[in-house]
Design an enzyme around this catalytic site. Structure first.
Site, mmCIF file in Angstrom:
data_model
loop_
_atom_site.group_PDB
_atom_site.id
_atom_site.type_symbol
_atom_site.label_atom_id
_atom_site.label_comp_id
_atom_site.label_asym_id
_atom_site.label_seq_id
_atom_site.Cartn_x
_atom_site.Cartn_y
_atom_site.Cartn_z
ATOM 1 N N THR A 121 0.823 -1.209 0.000
ATOM 2 C CA THR A 121 0.000 0.000 0.000
ATOM 3 C C THR A 121 0.857 1.259 0.000
ATOM 4 O OG1 THR A 121 -1.529 1.256 1.417
ATOM 5 C CG2 THR A 121 -0.069 -0.265 2.529
ATOM 6 N N ASP A 122 0.269 2.356 -0.490
ATOM 7 C CA ASP A 122 0.972 3.648 -0.447
ATOM 8 C C ASP A 122 1.094 4.166 0.991
ATOM 9 O OD1 ASP A 122 -1.689 4.336 -0.042
ATOM 10 O OD2 ASP A 122 -1.800 5.761 -1.710
ATOM 11 N N GLU A 123 0.326 3.567 1.914
ATOM 12 C CA GLU A 123 0.357 4.071 3.292
ATOM 13 C C GLU A 123 1.697 3.854 3.977
ATOM 14 O OE1 GLU A 123 -2.909 3.141 5.789
ATOM 15 O OE2 GLU A 123 -4.353 3.237 4.165
ATOM 16 N N TYR A 148 -1.656 -0.697 11.248
ATOM 17 C CA TYR A 148 -1.818 -1.361 9.944
ATOM 18 C C TYR A 148 -0.656 -1.031 9.006
ATOM 19 C CZ TYR A 148 -3.190 -1.739 5.045
ATOM 20 O OH TYR A 148 -3.189 -1.996 3.697
ATOM 21 N N LYS A 152 2.425 -3.311 7.276
ATOM 22 C CA LYS A 152 2.622 -3.447 5.825
ATOM 23 C C LYS A 152 4.052 -3.009 5.455
ATOM 24 C CE LYS A 152 0.170 -4.606 3.064
ATOM 25 N NZ LYS A 152 -0.178 -5.974 2.558
HETATM 26 P P1 NAD Z 1 -9.577 -7.418 2.609
HETATM 27 O O1 NAD Z 1 -9.558 -7.193 4.076
HETATM 28 O O2 NAD Z 1 -10.821 -7.145 1.839
HETATM 29 O O3 NAD Z 1 -9.163 -8.937 2.280
HETATM 30 C C1 NAD Z 1 -8.150 -9.594 2.976
HETATM 31 C C2 NAD Z 1 -8.322 -11.092 2.754
HETATM 32 O O4 NAD Z 1 -7.244 -11.776 3.419
HETATM 33 C C3 NAD Z 1 -9.623 -11.656 3.332
HETATM 34 O O5 NAD Z 1 -10.244 -12.521 2.411
HETATM 35 C C4 NAD Z 1 -9.170 -12.426 4.570
HETATM 36 O O6 NAD Z 1 -9.998 -13.541 4.891
HETATM 37 C C5 NAD Z 1 -7.771 -12.867 4.155
HETATM 38 N N1 NAD Z 1 -6.899 -13.117 5.320
HETATM 39 C C6 NAD Z 1 -6.711 -12.315 6.387
HETATM 40 N N2 NAD Z 1 -5.857 -12.883 7.251
HETATM 41 C C7 NAD Z 1 -5.489 -14.079 6.703
HETATM 42 C C8 NAD Z 1 -4.618 -15.116 7.101
HETATM 43 N N3 NAD Z 1 -3.938 -15.053 8.270
HETATM 44 N N4 NAD Z 1 -4.467 -16.186 6.296
HETATM 45 C C9 NAD Z 1 -5.153 -16.274 5.114
HETATM 46 N N5 NAD Z 1 -5.999 -15.314 4.695
HETATM 47 C C10 NAD Z 1 -6.163 -14.233 5.470
HETATM 48 O O7 NAD Z 1 -8.351 -6.568 2.049
HETATM 49 P P2 NAD Z 1 -8.179 -5.823 0.645
HETATM 50 O O8 NAD Z 1 -8.675 -4.446 0.753
HETATM 51 O O9 NAD Z 1 -8.652 -6.712 -0.436
HETATM 52 O O10 NAD Z 1 -6.575 -5.744 0.589
HETATM 53 C C11 NAD Z 1 -5.813 -6.788 -0.025
HETATM 54 C C12 NAD Z 1 -4.352 -6.396 -0.030
HETATM 55 O O11 NAD Z 1 -4.186 -5.189 -0.757
HETATM 56 C C13 NAD Z 1 -3.775 -6.143 1.350
HETATM 57 O O12 NAD Z 1 -2.458 -6.651 1.391
HETATM 58 C C14 NAD Z 1 -3.764 -4.636 1.469
HETATM 59 O O13 NAD Z 1 -2.745 -4.188 2.342
HETATM 60 C C15 NAD Z 1 -3.499 -4.236 0.040
HETATM 61 N N6 NAD Z 1 -3.991 -2.916 -0.379
HETATM 62 C C16 NAD Z 1 -5.282 -2.573 -0.187
HETATM 63 C C17 NAD Z 1 -5.746 -1.339 -0.649
HETATM 64 C C18 NAD Z 1 -7.191 -0.924 -0.504
HETATM 65 O O14 NAD Z 1 -7.538 0.170 -0.903
HETATM 66 N N7 NAD Z 1 -8.078 -1.755 0.024
HETATM 67 C C19 NAD Z 1 -4.857 -0.466 -1.280
HETATM 68 C C20 NAD Z 1 -3.518 -0.855 -1.445
HETATM 69 C C21 NAD Z 1 -3.089 -2.080 -0.998
HETATM 70 O O1 TDX Z 2 -16.873 6.037 7.753
HETATM 71 C C1 TDX Z 2 -15.789 6.506 7.351
HETATM 72 N N1 TDX Z 2 -15.682 7.858 7.191
HETATM 73 C C2 TDX Z 2 -14.534 8.449 6.752
HETATM 74 O O2 TDX Z 2 -14.490 9.690 6.629
HETATM 75 C C3 TDX Z 2 -14.657 5.677 7.009
HETATM 76 C C4 TDX Z 2 -14.756 4.183 7.168
HETATM 77 C C5 TDX Z 2 -13.519 6.285 6.543
HETATM 78 N N2 TDX Z 2 -13.454 7.639 6.423
HETATM 79 C C6 TDX Z 2 -12.231 8.257 5.863
HETATM 80 C C7 TDX Z 2 -10.914 7.774 6.427
HETATM 81 C C8 TDX Z 2 -9.981 7.908 5.234
HETATM 82 O O3 TDX Z 2 -9.490 9.224 5.143
HETATM 83 O O4 TDX Z 2 -12.208 7.883 4.480
HETATM 84 C C9 TDX Z 2 -10.874 7.644 4.025
HETATM 85 C C10 TDX Z 2 -10.777 6.219 3.501
HETATM 86 O O5 TDX Z 2 -10.914 5.343 4.614
HETATM 87 P P1 TDX Z 2 -10.742 3.756 4.476
HETATM 88 O O6 TDX Z 2 -11.714 3.229 3.492
HETATM 89 O O7 TDX Z 2 -10.743 3.187 5.855
HETATM 90 O O8 TDX Z 2 -9.315 3.634 3.787
HETATM 91 P P2 TDX Z 2 -7.827 4.094 4.230
HETATM 92 O O9 TDX Z 2 -7.681 4.206 5.688
HETATM 93 O O10 TDX Z 2 -7.458 5.265 3.370
HETATM 94 O O11 TDX Z 2 -6.998 2.784 3.765
HETATM 95 C C11 TDX Z 2 -7.339 2.119 2.520
HETATM 96 O O12 TDX Z 2 -6.415 2.434 1.508
HETATM 97 C C12 TDX Z 2 -5.105 1.946 1.653
HETATM 98 C C13 TDX Z 2 -7.384 0.603 2.716
HETATM 99 O O13 TDX Z 2 -8.322 0.288 3.750
HETATM 100 C C14 TDX Z 2 -6.033 0.066 3.064
HETATM 101 O O14 TDX Z 2 -6.067 -1.356 3.147
HETATM 102 C C15 TDX Z 2 -5.080 0.469 1.971
HETATM 103 O O15 TDX Z 2 -3.779 0.086 2.333
#
Ligand code: NAD
Ligand code: TDX
Length: 332
Positions: A121-123, A148, A152
């Site tokens: 992630t960019d975080e 988190y 990462k």
């Molecule tokens: P998510 O929480 O929707 O999915 C995570 C999945 O991993 C789930 O299906 C969960 O059951 C599985 N999991 C969790 N712990 C586990 C374990 N110990 N063993 C096996 N499976 C396990 O997450 P997401 O948003 O799909 O993110 C996926 C990846 O992408 C992560 O590595 C996250 O850091 C990265 N990422 C997410 C975002 C975003 O915007 N959501 C952005 C950049 C990077």
């Molecule tokens: O109810 C809400 N209201 C609100 O204002 C929630 C749930 C979030 N927010 C804000 C927090 C953040 O500034 O919205 C923005 C996005 O929040 P999230 O969806 O929780 O994402 P963020 O914390 O930015 O992280 C996401 O992007 C990077 C993913 O969850 C991570 O897994 C990924 O690494």
């Protein structure tokens, strides 16, 4: 590459990647997923039988991980605890899955000599000031803020060490905020869409000035597939689609798109340590590997995502009440 082990393939981005592979390639996939609260086997509904196998298990289980890695050509590692707010309540599962889980997979890739792609992630770069004209690049120093993002960042550093110390054939990608189908309702965009469907006002943290750089999950998938096939071993690629939006603008757009006044939302208490702004410069991925996003218009992608949540209530409904009661306890 004919067969992939995809960890976390029943989660949001992992399941989108599996659907993408089914539509655009002929690889077979083994999904390893623990089916935590965030995993859902229904996210893999409709994939061709015989091409996708779901193994329910934990990425910290070295025996299982070893066996599945041995029979795959490559490992694509999505599994993680992924929600910042949860990491502020209980960091421990983030250490177990994101750190120990990644370590376990790296050891298996090392033992069996398999190609490894790590999803991050960019975080890991921390945040930018709202008025900073800069964006994150592959050279930006790591500076994570939350439990988190620190786990990462730790997992990224493990990958780099396993490349240098043990010659593991790995690449890393750091992507910006994803949106699209199959995202858990705890996350910002699906939470607000499903709140509106339920007649509940969207909840904006603080003043809503924080900026996120949105990318459609399909564009993330095509970028990962590109890096897996053409990326240089040991390198990191940033993935982004120039989608910067303030949270306030996103909430207002959701409300308008769903036929409500743009100000029909509530402000709630802010996230502790809330990162201000993320922004990705994906020049390297575009110029070196020739990748381009296919969803450059956030408005259109968001409208399609709203339509998906309207049409797939059976998918998200079982998660909604428990998610909202957790937020209510936190005052959010
Ligand atoms: P998510 O929480 O929707 O999915 C995570 C999945 O991993 C789930 O299906 C969960 O059951 C599985 N999991 C969790 N712990 C586990 C374990 N110990 N063993 C096996 N499976 C396990 O997450 P997401 O948003 O799909 O993110 C996926 C990846 O992408 C992560 O590595 C996250 O850091 C990265 N990422 C997410 C975002 C975003 O915007 N959501 C952005 C950049 C990077
Ligand atoms: O109810 C809400 N209201 C609100 O204002 C929630 C749930 C979030 N927010 C804000 C927090 C953040 O500034 O919205 C923005 C996005 O929040 P999230 O969806 O929780 O994402 P963020 O914390 O930015 O992280 C996401 O992007 C990077 C993913 O969850 C991570 O897994 C990924 O690494």
């Amino acid at each position: 590459m004919k067969s992939l082990l995809v960890t976390g393939g029943a989660g949001f981005i992992g399941s989108n990647f599996v659907h993408f592979l089914m539509e655009t390639t002929d690889v077979t996939v083994t999904v390893l997923d623990k089916l935590t609260y965030a995993g859902n086997r229904d996210s893999l509904k409709g994939v061709p039988e015989g091409r996708v196998e779901l193994v329910v298990g934990d990425i910290t289980d070295a025996v299982l991980v070893g066996a599945l890695t041995e029979r795959a050509d490559a490992v694509v590692h999505y599994a993680a605890e992924s929600h910042n707010d949860n990491s502020l309540q209980d960091p421990r599962p983030f250490l177990d899955t994101n750190i120990i889980g990644t370590y376990t997979l790296l050891e298996a890739a090392r033992r069996h000599g398999k190609r490894f792609h790590h999803i991050s992630t960019d975080e890991v770069y921390g945040d930018l000031e709202l008025d900073d004209p800069g964006r994150f690049t592959e050279q930006t120093p790591y500076n994570p803020s939350s439990p988190y993002s620190s786990t990462k960042a730790g997992s990224d550093l493990l990958v780099r060490a396993w490349v240098r110390s043990f010659g593991v054939q790995a690449t890393i990608s750091n992507c910006s905020n994803n949106y699209g189908p199959y995202q858990h309702v705890e996350k910002f965009i699906p939470r607000q869409i499903t709140n509106v469907i339920d007649g509940v006002r969207p909840k904006l943290y603080g003043a809503g000035q924080n900026v996120r750089d949105w990318i459609h999950a399909d564009d993330h998938s095509s970028a990962v597939w590109t890096i897996l096939n053409r990326g240089e071993i040991g390198q990191t690629y940033l993935i982004g689609a120039d989608g910067e939006q303030s949270n306030k603008d996103v909430v207002e757009r959701i409300l308008k798109e769903m036929g409500l006044p743009a100000d029909a939302y509530d402000r709630v208490i802010d996230r502790v340590g809330h990162d201000l702004r993320y922004a990705i410069d994906s020049t390297r991925l575009r110029t070196e590997l020739g990748w381009e996003p296919r969803f450059p218009h956030f408005e259109q992608g968001l409208a399609e995502t709203i339509a998906w949540y309207r049409e797939n209530e059976a998918w998200w409904r079982p998660q909604k009440a428990a998610t909202e009661s957790r937020y209510t306890e936190q005052g959010q």
